[in-house]
Design an enzyme around this catalytic site. Structure first.
Site, PDB file in Angstrom:
ATOM      1  N   HIS A   9       0.826  -1.210   0.000  1.00 13.85           N
ATOM      2  CA  HIS A   9       0.000   0.000   0.000  1.00 13.85           C
ATOM      3  C   HIS A   9       0.859   1.258   0.000  1.00 13.85           C
ATOM      4  CE1 HIS A   9       0.942   0.901   4.196  1.00 13.85           C
ATOM      5  NE2 HIS A   9       0.852  -0.406   4.411  1.00 13.85           N
ATOM      6  N   GLU A  86      -1.924  -7.376   6.834  1.00 20.04           N
ATOM      7  CA  GLU A  86      -0.642  -7.297   7.524  1.00 20.04           C
ATOM      8  C   GLU A  86      -0.655  -8.238   8.722  1.00 20.04           C
ATOM      9  OE1 GLU A  86       2.499  -7.144   7.881  1.00 20.04           O
ATOM     10  OE2 GLU A  86       2.768  -5.025   7.370  1.00 20.04           O
TER      11      GLU A  86
END
Length: 192
Positions: A9, A86
């Site tokens: 990201h 994550e």
């Protein structure tokens, strides 16, 4: 077997603030710089990889926003997958990397997780857990239809996807730098 393009990201509000993000939904949106990084990754993907069939993204806001920028350039829909999240960093999430913790800092505690991949932060996920989740997810996408797939994720998943270390054998995993909105191509036909 599709080729997988892993994209971290773009810069988030907590990246900028030096905070541990993990799976916290409070990690914030992309910064203006993060949006520019996502647009740059989208242009790179469009120019270099014209055969992209699909875009999947972690369901965390910073990854979803990055995927939406990429999707707008490639003209493809975004589908979310929580398996691309994550590492869950439990009690460390939200803390600043520079904050004191024990005899060191939060940064030291995060680094230790990579050196000792069986360790779990309080209420969190070990590097071994992350490795197993990410590799099972990559295997699933590699077995799917299509030629090329974009997977928008986070630094931890990209690190464990590309390491030659095996944390299941208690091998330390190098915590290499994965820049915001970088593209890492993985050809699963050449591994495992």
């Amino acid at each position: 077997m599709p080729v997988l393009h892993l994209v971290r990201h773009g810069e988030s509000e907590w990246n900028l603030a030096g905070r541990v993000q993990g799976q916290s939904a409070e990690a914030g949106s992309l910064t203006a710089r993060g949006l520019r990084q996502a647009a740059q990754a989208a242009r790179l993907l469009a120019e270099r990889y014209p055969d992209i069939d699909a875009i999947f993204s972690s369901d965390l806001p910073r990854a979803r926003e990055t995927a939406e920028v990429i999707a707008s350039v490639l003209g493809l829909p975004v589908r979310t997958d929580p398996c691309l999240r994550e590492q869950h960093l439990g009690c460390l999430e939200g803390r600043r990397f520079a904050d004191p913790l024990g005899e060191g800092t939060v940064q030291d505690a995060v680094e230790r997780l990579w050196r000792e991949p069986w360790r779990r932060p309080g209420d969190g996920e070990s590097i071994t857990d992350l490795y197993e989740r990410v590799h099972a997810t990559l295997d699933r996408y590699a077995a799917g239809p299509g030629r090329e797939v974009v997977l928008v994720a986070h630094g931890g998943p990209v690190r464990v996807a590309t390491t030659s270390a095996d944390p299941r054998r208690r091998e330390p995993v190098p915590r290499v730098t994965v820049g915001n909105a970088t593209v890492t191509t993985v050809d699963r036909s050449r591994c495992c």
